[in-house]
Design an enzyme around this catalytic site. Structure first.
Site, short mmCIF file in Angstrom:
data_model
loop_
_atom_site.label_atom_id
_atom_site.label_comp_id
_atom_site.label_asym_id
_atom_site.label_seq_id
_atom_site.Cartn_x
_atom_site.Cartn_y
_atom_site.Cartn_z
N CYS A 94 -7.74 8.33 4.69
CA CYS A 94 -6.33 7.98 4.83
C CYS A 94 -5.73 8.50 6.14
O CYS A 94 -5.96 7.95 7.21
CB CYS A 94 -5.56 8.47 3.61
SG CYS A 94 -3.96 7.66 3.38
N ARG A 128 3.96 -0.46 0.09
CA ARG A 128 2.86 0.48 -0.19
C ARG A 128 1.76 -0.22 -0.99
O ARG A 128 2.04 -0.92 -1.96
CB ARG A 128 3.39 1.69 -0.97
CG ARG A 128 2.32 2.74 -1.29
CD ARG A 128 2.96 4.04 -1.73
NE ARG A 128 3.65 4.70 -0.62
CZ ARG A 128 3.04 5.50 0.25
NH1 ARG A 128 1.74 5.76 0.15
NH2 ARG A 128 3.73 6.07 1.22
N HIS A 192 -8.92 7.41 -1.88
CA HIS A 192 -8.78 8.74 -2.48
C HIS A 192 -9.54 8.72 -3.80
O HIS A 192 -10.42 7.91 -4.03
CB HIS A 192 -7.30 9.05 -2.73
CG HIS A 192 -6.46 9.08 -1.50
ND1 HIS A 192 -6.47 10.15 -0.63
CD2 HIS A 192 -5.58 8.18 -0.99
CE1 HIS A 192 -5.61 9.90 0.36
NE2 HIS A 192 -5.06 8.72 0.17
#
Length: 255
Positions: A94, A128, A192
């Site tokens: 990220c 997002r 993640h």
């Protein structure tokens, strides 16, 4: 004493969200179970760089975290680039993935320069992309993780993605069906989760490259050393079974 492998956790104080420290724990445990002696170095702003590094892991962070580390990161940029170009295996998640590219432009228009290891750039957006994600990779099969980012990353034409996704609104930028990037032995990704506990093939890719760069090619292709015990091999099999179960659960849940 087994063969030592030096593992660096890069900026864990400021770049470690959504469980990315689990990647360090996974590498350490798998090295132990293969019969190696892992040495974990935590490098934060202003720390001394260790004498030897075989493998580097970097986590995600918010824009504020990127801002905190950026001066120190550029102080170490030539060193990190040199390690990457000479084949040191790295996994960047990220926010660190973004900083390994050319630049990151925030939604407000400010710009953070990257160190240019990965041919890519990132633009902040108000939308997002979030949720469990399955991507497809020729080398690692299906990769399963959890993305949560508003930055949209665009790969240069010569840059190889880590994998592909099946739908718009996911992956690097929600448009071109790519996710992550690979260059040399560096992997950048938005996954993640943490990523490596559920994806042992990627963990072993990093370990294999670290071991072979330090100690030479493995004669029989096996990662396990002569020091590996029967109990360690059984525990590694158990961990891989648990990883497969976790993969199935995550793949079945969109959020």
């Amino acid at each position: 004493m087994g063969k030592t492998i030096d593992v660096m956790s890069l900026y864990p104080k400021d770049m470690n969200i959504y469980g990315d420290s689990g990647n360090v724990l996974t590498i350490r445990r798998r090295l132990e179970l293969y019969g190696y002696e892992p040495v974990i170095h935590q490098y934060n702003q202003g720390d001394d760089w260790p004498d030897h590094v075989d493998l580097i892991l970097g986590g995600g962070g918010q824009d504020s975290g990127q801002g905190k580390i950026i001066d120190d990161f550029f102080r170490r940029a030539d060193l990190i680039r040199g390690l990457a170009f000479h084949g040191t295996p790295m996994l960047m998640i990220c926010g660190m993935y973004q900083l390994f590219g050319e630049y990151f432009e925030t939604a407000e228009g400010s710009r953070l320069e990257g160190i240019g290891v990965i041919g890519a750039y990132t633009v902040g957006r108000n939308v997002r992309m979030i949720g469990n994600l399955v991507e497809h990779s020729d080398d690692f099969g299906d990769i399963i993780g959890y993305e949560n980012h508003s930055g949209q990353t665009f790969l240069r034409e010569s840059t190889t993605p880590l994998g592909t996704v099946d739908a718009e609104g996911r992956g690097n930028n929600g448009k071109d069906y790519t996710e992550g990037a690979r260059v040399f032995n560096v992997i950048g990704t938005y996954m993640h989760g943490s990523l490596l506990p559920k994806n042992p093939l990627i963990a072993d890719f990093l370990i294999r490259n670290a071991v072979e760069r330090r100690y030479g090619a493995l004669n029989d292709g096996r990662l396990a050393t002569d020091d590996q015990t029967t109990e360690q091999a059984a525990e590694l099999d158990r961990i891989d079974t648990v990883a497969e179960q976790a993969r199935k659960v995550a793949a079945a849940r969109p959020r």
